[in-house]
Design an enzyme around this catalytic site. Structure first.
Site, PDB file in Angstrom:
ATOM      1  N   GLN A  78      27.182  57.272 100.927  1.00 41.89           N
ATOM      2  CA  GLN A  78      26.514  57.797  99.974  1.00 41.89           C
ATOM      3  C   GLN A  78      27.155  59.066  99.437  1.00 41.89           C
ATOM      4  O   GLN A  78      26.717  60.225  99.998  1.00 41.89           O
ATOM      5  CB  GLN A  78      24.877  58.035 100.059  1.00 41.89           C
ATOM      6  CG  GLN A  78      24.377  58.419  98.895  1.00 41.89           C
ATOM      7  CD  GLN A  78      22.710  58.402  99.105  1.00 41.89           C
ATOM      8  OE1 GLN A  78      22.107  58.180 100.185  1.00 41.89           O
ATOM      9  NE2 GLN A  78      21.971  58.481  98.034  1.00 41.89           N
ATOM     10  N   PHE A  79      27.980  58.945  98.401  1.00 40.42           N
ATOM     11  CA  PHE A  79      28.754  60.400  97.990  1.00 40.42           C
ATOM     12  C   PHE A  79      27.466  61.441  97.456  1.00 40.42           C
ATOM     13  O   PHE A  79      27.996  62.875  97.410  1.00 40.42           O
ATOM     14  CB  PHE A  79      29.834  59.997  97.108  1.00 40.42           C
ATOM     15  CG  PHE A  79      29.420  59.862  95.775  1.00 40.42           C
ATOM     16  CD1 PHE A  79      29.576  60.869  94.631  1.00 40.42           C
ATOM     17  CD2 PHE A  79      29.030  58.334  95.396  1.00 40.42           C
ATOM     18  CE1 PHE A  79      29.095  60.381  93.581  1.00 40.42           C
ATOM     19  CE2 PHE A  79      28.686  58.271  94.107  1.00 40.42           C
ATOM     20  CZ  PHE A  79      28.607  59.173  93.174  1.00 40.42           C
ATOM     21  N   THR A  80      26.580  60.750  97.059  1.00 41.46           N
ATOM     22  CA  THR A  80      25.908  62.013  96.366  1.00 41.46           C
ATOM     23  C   THR A  80      25.229  62.812  97.106  1.00 41.46           C
ATOM     24  O   THR A  80      24.679  63.916  97.065  1.00 41.46           O
ATOM     25  CB  THR A  80      24.413  61.083  95.648  1.00 41.46           C
ATOM     26  OG1 THR A  80      23.721  60.684  96.540  1.00 41.46           O
ATOM     27  CG2 THR A  80      25.057  60.355  94.515  1.00 41.46           C
TER      28      THR A  80
END
Length: 150
Positions: A78-80
């Site tokens: 999850q890059f967020t």
């Protein structure tokens, strides 16, 4: 690297309406790779996660690890998690590692966690639009940042 660890009774990942992975009791982990992270950062998380004592013992105290309860891990990229929300209203993701590096560290983390003695380590699909379901047990949610671990 950043990891959001949720103690769950079960969790699953679906992509395009198809079940990709599911686990029973264990950890649902969202993993964010920050630009500049290395295998050393991953190793800090890998060494901490399986032995993190956040399951309750017979006295109701958080005293048992994922290893102790024969738990499973569902690891989702999850890059967020690397978002910078310090300016304006729209998050910036400039701090996220480039996809090829992030995927390499994500796969490395999954492989090493699976060698740690955890019952099973399952994954989402890197870069996919995933639907994640879980039943957070407690709720218990722990946030780890490799830069803050010794």
């Amino acid at each position: 690297m950043k990891a959001v660890i949720q103690r769950v009774t079960h969790s699953s990942v679906t992509v395009d309406g198809k079940l990709v992975s599911e686990i029973g009791q264990g950890f649902m982990i969202l993993l964010g790779v920050v630009d500049g992270d290395t295998k050393e950062d991953a190793d800090k998380l890998i060494n901490k996660i399986p032995v993190l004592r956040i399951f309750e013992d017979e006295n109701g105290k958080m005293n048992l690890s994922c290893l102790d309860v024969d738990g499973e891990i569902l690891l989702v990229s999850q890059f967020t998690l690397c978002a910078d929300c310090s300016h304006g209203r729209r998050p910036s993701f400039i701090n996220s590692a480039p996809p090829e590096i992030a995927n390499e560290l994500y796969e490395y983390t999954a492989e090493k966690l699976s060698q740690s003695g955890v019952k099973a380590v399952k994954k989402g699909i890197f870069g996919a639009d995933m639907k994640v379901e879980l039943l957070n047990d407690g709720p218990v949610t722990i946030i780890l940042d490799s830069k803050e671990l010794k």
